[in-house]
Design an enzyme around this catalytic site. Structure first.
Site, PDB file in Angstrom:
ATOM      1  N   HIS A  51       8.566   1.889  -8.946  1.00 36.22           N
ATOM      2  CA  HIS A  51       6.786   1.674  -8.763  1.00 36.22           C
ATOM      3  C   HIS A  51       6.818   3.311  -8.220  1.00 36.22           C
ATOM      4  O   HIS A  51       7.548   3.304  -7.599  1.00 36.22           O
ATOM      5  CB  HIS A  51       6.427   0.484  -8.385  1.00 36.22           C
ATOM      6  CG  HIS A  51       5.627   0.068  -8.143  1.00 36.22           C
ATOM      7  ND1 HIS A  51       4.395   0.208  -8.937  1.00 36.22           N
ATOM      8  CD2 HIS A  51       5.302  -0.310  -6.055  1.00 36.22           C
ATOM      9  CE1 HIS A  51       3.435  -0.175  -7.420  1.00 36.22           C
ATOM     10  NE2 HIS A  51       3.827   0.145  -6.486  1.00 36.22           N
TER      11      HIS A  51
ATOM     12  N   ASP B 218      -0.462   0.704  -0.907  1.00 39.30           N
ATOM     13  CA  ASP B 218       0.154   0.965  -1.862  1.00 39.30           C
ATOM     14  C   ASP B 218      -1.606   0.332  -2.516  1.00 39.30           C
ATOM     15  O   ASP B 218      -1.661  -1.211  -2.797  1.00 39.30           O
ATOM     16  CB  ASP B 218       0.967  -0.106  -2.350  1.00 39.30           C
ATOM     17  CG  ASP B 218       1.189  -0.413  -3.696  1.00 39.30           C
ATOM     18  OD1 ASP B 218       0.982   0.214  -5.086  1.00 39.30           O
ATOM     19  OD2 ASP B 218       2.339  -1.009  -4.337  1.00 39.30           O
TER      20      ASP B 218
ATOM     21  N   CYS C 276       0.922   2.849 -11.611  1.00 39.23           N
ATOM     22  CA  CYS C 276       0.621   3.048 -10.075  1.00 39.23           C
ATOM     23  C   CYS C 276       0.850   4.440 -10.086  1.00 39.23           C
ATOM     24  O   CYS C 276       0.279   4.887  -8.982  1.00 39.23           O
ATOM     25  CB  CYS C 276       2.922   1.892  -9.969  1.00 39.23           C
ATOM     26  SG  CYS C 276       3.931   2.635 -10.382  1.00 39.23           S
TER      27      CYS C 276
END
Ligand SMILES: *[C@@H]1O[C@H](CO)[C@@H](O)[C@H](O)[C@H]1NC(C)=O
Ligand SMILES: *[C@@H]1O[C@H](CO)[C@@H](O)[C@H](O)[C@H]1NC(C)=O
Ligand SMILES: *[C@@H]1O[C@H](CO)[C@@H](O)[C@H](O)[C@H]1NC(C)=O
Ligand SMILES: *[C@@H]1O[C@H](CO)[C@@H](O)[C@H](O)[C@H]1NC(C)=O
Length: 648
Positions: A312, A335, A254
């Site tokens: 995250h 994202d 991530c």
């Protein structure tokens, strides 16, 4: 145009602002006999516009060009060219047409790159303050917060906007996108819109569905690529992608996906920052509920499709949302980590942070998924023989802390309140979910975040709301889980007790019991299950934490401000607190622009101490980094960095 350093070869300008082109002629020109036209070309699209020698009214929606009287000479003329603020972000061709009574001459002047203009108030990405622009557009140094919410670690990241080839890689991302490949003209026309740009770029940072930059991997071996924890900046990744004709670079997780997207957005002039959500839910069915399954002794099962990441990382970018209305202007979540598809491709957002706060589930794009990431409830189910023996609801765990680097400093800025505004109505929903107040409640707390070598002190608090005495059993279980919630090892304990109105039980796990925990990234899941012997009812609570490693100390002789090209000494030391695990211990020291090569220092004993000589090759802020690992640990045990400022 605030584009200095982005390219050594090309003109790079921002939309809505004029740039000056000086035309030099080999012979004298009588301007009352000639007229000039300019033309900008983007694939098969083009716009031709006259160069005005007199004051004119311009439409801010069209390309325009004018010459100021001082700039007209017989052998040269300087033209101010201005793009409309809503221009497509792209690399343009610029052409010149000179017309006289008899002849027409056409010239190709060259190409230029046009970027968004956050300095200009009419651009939808405009940002009001210069300090914000410095941090969110111009800064190429960043920090990513990782670890757990009780023990947050920071990792430096070099965004690398000004490294040679990075601008070219960013332009290439747009050119090879599926949108561009399928309909060039439509793609060029839509590149006016930052919402569109963000969606295209977000999908292009992961390699799913397209020729994107990074391949993700979350477990197993990284031998056929680079382990996600080893990257230190975006430039190296983008260079590798360009050099391999757009084959995916292995591997990202991530924070790597997010940092590369942040680089790309900053290059295009869209203000952006990297944001960490601690205890981020991945709610596969977006029902705002994460289910976790435990045995009756507190062992966590791998049953649920949903999962919770200890942290995250995603990106927030700044823009006005003309498509939604002013209340949704501002920071937007994007994202790039491939988790769930959005409109058929792996990309997520942009979704206004204000829509998450207002719980607007249907807000484009992907609000329900992002809302679940920061605000889902955890329902912990105790199962035995396929039956649910008890359950408890935790409304606090998910999205407990949301951090980004603050402006002009290495301190974190707490963004939690921008995502979550707890209202009474929300509390009501939580109470209903848990089925009214239970007669027995249990909570599990840790006195302080443990460091390697310390005992882990846990405290179980049991509250009784019934009028009868109770006989209870307690099971406490601690197990190691990897970053994405896969249990691997278990140890358990068990005691009996009778509870009065509130009972507090203290537990301590000795360092010798967790020797297998050797890296700073390992996470421990601890769960306690309390069973009422008479009614057979069970309640439980759980916690997750990591064991902090001790810091590597880095010191520069004579202070952190050093002179370019002068040799300085840096002292690096690490003391091991984990018993006799120093077999094969390695302390590595690394620093771009300070050290020629990575140095690996090997020394037996309790502690490692070494001095390295550093020479700075260029001015600016440099990082000296050190990692400690040893032969028994699968990863890095401790990592530190030290900022050094270099002057001429
Ligand atoms: C330019 O052309 C105009 C119109 O033909 C003429 O009047 C003028 O004298 C010329 N100027 C020069 C410097 O040759
Ligand atoms: C972060 O902000 C939230 C909400 O405003 C607050 O409850 C929490 O205590 C803060 N945490 C830290 C570490 O600053
Ligand atoms: C449990 O708490 C209640 C008060 O809430 C008290 O009246 C009762 O005696 C307690 N039960 C025990 C076993 O102490
Ligand atoms: C957990 O289950 C999933 C599939 O349900 C599987 O892919 C994964 O490898 C499992 N993890 C462990 C540690 O067993």
């Amino acid at each position: 145009h605030e584009t200095a350093g982005l390219s050594a070869h090309q003109l790079v300008v921002r939309r809505g602002w004029a740039f000056k082109v000086t035309l030099l002629f080999h012979q004298a020109i009588n301007w009352s006999k000639h007229s000039l036209d300019l033309e900008v070309q983007l694939g098969s699209l083009s716009e031709r516009f006259p160069v005005h020698f007199t004051a004119q009214c311009y439409s801010p929606l069209r390309w325009s060009a004018r010459v100021f009287p001082d700039n007209v000479h017989s052998h040269s003329v300087s033209v101010h060219v201005c793009s409309p603020v809503l221009s497509s972000v792209a690399s343009y061709h610029l052409l010149l047409h000179i017309q006289s009574h008899h002849n027409m001459y056409n010239y190709e002047l060259g190409t230029f790159v046009l970027l968004c203009n956050p300095w200009f108030k009419d651009d939808p990405v405009s940002m009001p303050l210069e300090v914000q622009l410095q941090e969110y557009i111009q800064s190429d140094y960043g920090l990513v917060y990782v670890g757990t919410h009780q023990s947050v670690r920071q990792q430096p990241w070099a965004f690398g906007q000004y490294e040679p080839g990075v601008l070219e890689a960013c332009m290439q991302l747009l050119q090879v996108s599926p949108q561009h490949q399928s309909d060039r003209q439509a793609d060029y026309l839509r590149r006016v819109d930052p919402v569109y740009l963000c969606r295209v770029l977000c999908a292009m940072v992961n390699c799913n569905d397209d020729l994107g930059v990074l391949a993700g991997k979350w477990q197993g071996s990284y031998m056929d690529g680079v382990s996600p924890t080893e990257w230190t900046g975006s430039a190296e990744i983008l260079h590798q992608w360009m050099a391999s004709s757009c084959s995916p670079v292995r591997y990202g997780q991530c924070w790597v996906f997010a940092c590369v997207l942040c680089t790309v957005l900053r290059v295009f002039g869209i203000p952006s920052r990297v944001v960490t959500v601690f205890n981020a839910a991945h709610d596969a069915n977006a029902n705002l509920i994460i289910e976790e399954y435990y045995s009756s002794t507190g062992e966590k099962f791998n049953l649920s499709k949903d999962s919770i990441w200890n942290f995250h990382v995603w990106v927030e970018c700044w823009m006005r949302r003309g498509d939604l209305g002013a209340e949704f202007d501002g920071w937007q979540v994007v994202d790039p980590t491939p988790q769930e598809k959005s409109a058929g491709v792996y990309c997520c957002g942009p979704c206004p942070v204000s829509a998450v706060q207002k719980r607007c589930f249907r807000c484009p794009f992907d609000a329900s998924f992002i809302l679940a990431s920061v605000d889902a409830d955890v329902i912990r189910l105790i199962v035995r023989d396929g039956l649910v023996m008890g359950r408890s609801v935790d409304t606090e765990w998910v999205g407990q802390l949301i951090y980004t680097k603050s402006i002009g400093s290495d301190k974190p800025e707490n963004l939690t309140h921008t995502y979550k505004a707890r209202s009474e109505c929300v509390e009501m929903i939580h109470v209903c979910l848990s089925g009214g107040p239970p007669h027995l409640e249990v909570s599990l707390d840790m006195e302080k975040a443990p460091s390697m070598g310390d005992s882990i002190c846990l405290c179980v608090t049991i509250s009784n709301h019934s009028s009868h005495p109770r006989f209870l059993t307690e099971h406490l279980n601690a197990q190691l889980k990897h970053y994405n919630s896969c249990p691997t090892r278990t140890s358990g304990g068990r005691i009996f007790c009778v509870v009065f109105s509130v009972l507090t039980l203290h537990h301590s796990i000795q360092a010798s019991q967790y020797k297998f925990l050797l890296t700073q990234d390992d996470i421990v899941n601890v769960a306690v299950v309390i069973k009422d012997m008479r009614s057979k009812a069970r309640v439980m609570a759980a916690q997750e934490f990591n064991i902090c490693s001790h810091q590597i100390s880095i010191e520069v002789e004579g202070g952190d401000c050093i002179q370019m090209k002068k040799t300085c000494m840096a002292h690096v030391s690490y003391t091991n607190h984990c018993g006799n695990v120093l077999a094969g211990a390695v302390l590595c020291v690394d620093g771009y622009g300070l050290l020629q090569n990575k140095l690996a220092l090997l020394q037996p004993g309790e502690s490692i101490r070494a001095s390295v000589s550093i020479v700075a090759s260029s001015p600016g802020t440099k990082l000296l980094q050190a990692t400690f690992s040893h032969s028994q640990s699968p990863g890095v045990v401790s990592r530190s960095f030290h900022k050094i400022s270099v002057h001429n």
